[in-house]
Design an enzyme around this catalytic site. Sequence first.
Site, mmCIF file in Angstrom:
data_model
loop_
_atom_site.group_PDB
_atom_site.id
_atom_site.type_symbol
_atom_site.label_atom_id
_atom_site.label_comp_id
_atom_site.label_asym_id
_atom_site.label_seq_id
_atom_site.Cartn_x
_atom_site.Cartn_y
_atom_site.Cartn_z
ATOM 1 N N GLU A 115 0.825 -1.219 0.000
ATOM 2 C CA GLU A 115 0.000 0.000 0.000
ATOM 3 C C GLU A 115 0.860 1.270 0.000
ATOM 4 O O GLU A 115 0.522 2.264 -0.631
ATOM 5 C CB GLU A 115 -0.937 -0.032 1.209
ATOM 6 C CG GLU A 115 -1.950 -1.171 1.097
ATOM 7 C CD GLU A 115 -2.864 -1.223 2.284
ATOM 8 O OE1 GLU A 115 -2.472 -1.844 3.285
ATOM 9 O OE2 GLU A 115 -3.946 -0.633 2.231
ATOM 10 N N GLU A 135 -4.574 -9.154 3.968
ATOM 11 C CA GLU A 135 -5.542 -8.693 4.975
ATOM 12 C C GLU A 135 -6.802 -9.548 5.106
ATOM 13 O O GLU A 135 -7.154 -9.939 6.223
ATOM 14 C CB GLU A 135 -5.925 -7.224 4.729
ATOM 15 C CG GLU A 135 -4.857 -6.224 5.155
ATOM 16 C CD GLU A 135 -3.823 -5.931 4.089
ATOM 17 O OE1 GLU A 135 -3.743 -6.689 3.101
ATOM 18 O OE2 GLU A 135 -3.083 -4.946 4.249
HETATM 19 N N1 COA Z 1 5.054 -8.511 11.587
HETATM 20 C C1 COA Z 1 5.958 -8.763 12.559
HETATM 21 N N2 COA Z 1 7.023 -9.552 12.380
HETATM 22 C C2 COA Z 1 7.190 -10.089 11.144
HETATM 23 C C3 COA Z 1 6.296 -9.853 10.096
HETATM 24 C C4 COA Z 1 5.180 -9.013 10.342
HETATM 25 N N3 COA Z 1 4.296 -8.709 9.394
HETATM 26 N N4 COA Z 1 6.714 -10.529 9.005
HETATM 27 C C5 COA Z 1 7.841 -11.159 9.369
HETATM 28 N N5 COA Z 1 8.136 -10.899 10.662
HETATM 29 C C6 COA Z 1 9.263 -11.385 11.447
HETATM 30 C C7 COA Z 1 9.089 -12.868 11.764
HETATM 31 O O1 COA Z 1 8.266 -13.030 12.922
HETATM 32 C C8 COA Z 1 10.514 -13.276 12.017
HETATM 33 O O2 COA Z 1 10.901 -12.864 13.305
HETATM 34 P P1 COA Z 1 11.815 -13.829 14.252
HETATM 35 O O3 COA Z 1 13.112 -14.001 13.476
HETATM 36 O O4 COA Z 1 11.964 -13.037 15.499
HETATM 37 O O5 COA Z 1 11.053 -15.101 14.390
HETATM 38 C C9 COA Z 1 11.299 -12.432 11.012
HETATM 39 O O6 COA Z 1 10.434 -11.362 10.657
HETATM 40 C C10 COA Z 1 11.639 -13.190 9.754
HETATM 41 O O7 COA Z 1 10.427 -13.737 9.219
HETATM 42 P P2 COA Z 1 10.255 -15.268 8.831
HETATM 43 O O8 COA Z 1 8.800 -15.595 8.902
HETATM 44 O O9 COA Z 1 11.176 -16.118 9.641
HETATM 45 O O10 COA Z 1 10.759 -15.236 7.332
HETATM 46 P P3 COA Z 1 10.323 -16.217 6.170
HETATM 47 O O11 COA Z 1 11.188 -15.875 5.006
HETATM 48 O O12 COA Z 1 10.281 -17.612 6.639
HETATM 49 O O13 COA Z 1 8.811 -15.792 5.831
HETATM 50 C C11 COA Z 1 7.038 -14.255 5.324
HETATM 51 C C12 COA Z 1 8.549 -14.503 5.344
HETATM 52 C C13 COA Z 1 6.814 -12.832 4.804
HETATM 53 C C14 COA Z 1 6.367 -15.276 4.403
HETATM 54 C C15 COA Z 1 6.443 -14.421 6.744
HETATM 55 O O14 COA Z 1 7.288 -13.727 7.641
HETATM 56 C C16 COA Z 1 5.053 -13.894 6.863
HETATM 57 O O15 COA Z 1 4.099 -14.537 6.448
HETATM 58 N N6 COA Z 1 4.906 -12.686 7.477
HETATM 59 C C17 COA Z 1 3.617 -12.079 7.704
HETATM 60 C C18 COA Z 1 3.093 -11.401 6.454
HETATM 61 C C19 COA Z 1 1.763 -10.752 6.768
HETATM 62 O O16 COA Z 1 0.749 -11.419 6.896
HETATM 63 N N7 COA Z 1 1.776 -9.425 6.940
HETATM 64 C C20 COA Z 1 0.621 -8.685 7.427
HETATM 65 C C21 COA Z 1 -0.101 -8.027 6.334
HETATM 66 S S1 COA Z 1 -1.540 -7.182 6.951
#
Ligand code: COA
Length: 241
Positions: A115, A135
């Site tokens: 966004e 979302e």
């Molecule tokens: N909010 C807070 N922390 C987040 C985050 C988010 N939206 N996205 C990633 N992180 C953090 C993870 O918790 C992790 O922290 P840690 O190392 O302390 O455990 C770190 O970033 C690395 O993320 P990780 O999930 O280990 O990386 P990955 O490459 O395996 O996966 C994603 C990446 C983007 C697929 C996954 O992190 C994810 O699904 N994130 C959420 C995306 C989301 O739904 N965003 C909200 C949109 S409204």
Amino acid sequence: MSAFEVIIYEKRDGIADITLNRPRALNAYNLKMRDELYEVLGAIKDDPEVEVVILHGAGEKAFCAGADLTEFLTAPSPVIARRARFERDVWGRFLSIEQPIIAAMHGYVLGSGLEMALCCDIRLASEDARFGLPEPGLGIIPAAGGSQTLPRTIGRAAALDILLSGRWIDAKEALRLKLVNRVLPRADLLPEAEKLAKKIKSHHSLAVKYAKQAVVRGLDLTLAEGLALETKLGKQMMALG
Ligand code: COA
């Protein structure tokens, strides 16, 4: 301007450079980032030295992985967490900036990250970029303008496909959908953003601002109103000499 914790702000030769800087959390957009972006965008808006802005993310993996889900989880509900976001109209600030903003995106570009990019004027992506709006899967809808800016950028059907299915698209598809202007090898992303910023900066700064204004404001007008706006801005420029 105060020292920032979760963004880095640098200004050099008329180019403002904003780095989203929470690489260990994939630059997730938390309340601190909301406040700091609000402040820095306000400063840029009023800074006559800034002619172009570049926005990008720190670290290897992400431009921004969306809203900080830890804040969502500690708040009584996603709705309450979301309410806090409305206390500062960061998106309105983005849209009020007269200078062109270039988003240089790599890795994850999700939720608020996408966004934010949609509030920018020119979007460059590296080949590894992935875009999505998760979302609805979290029981909420986009709250940073995505439901409006995405269809205005890529059209209704493509926007609804991405939003309702929750599927992510890669850089190639983003280019095909005109979500991004260009796709580049990762190593070329920031140099290309810098090169583009310098090219824009080499032009007359008022002409650049007015051209942006004519296009952006014109999109919300009828053709006749848009043409009148273009004439008005052209005359204003001539009057200023
Ligand atoms: N909010 C807070 N922390 C987040 C985050 C988010 N939206 N996205 C990633 N992180 C953090 C993870 O918790 C992790 O922290 P840690 O190392 O302390 O455990 C770190 O970033 C690395 O993320 P990780 O999930 O280990 O990386 P990955 O490459 O395996 O996966 C994603 C990446 C983007 C697929 C996954 O992190 C994810 O699904 N994130 C959420 C995306 C989301 O739904 N965003 C909200 C949109 S409204």
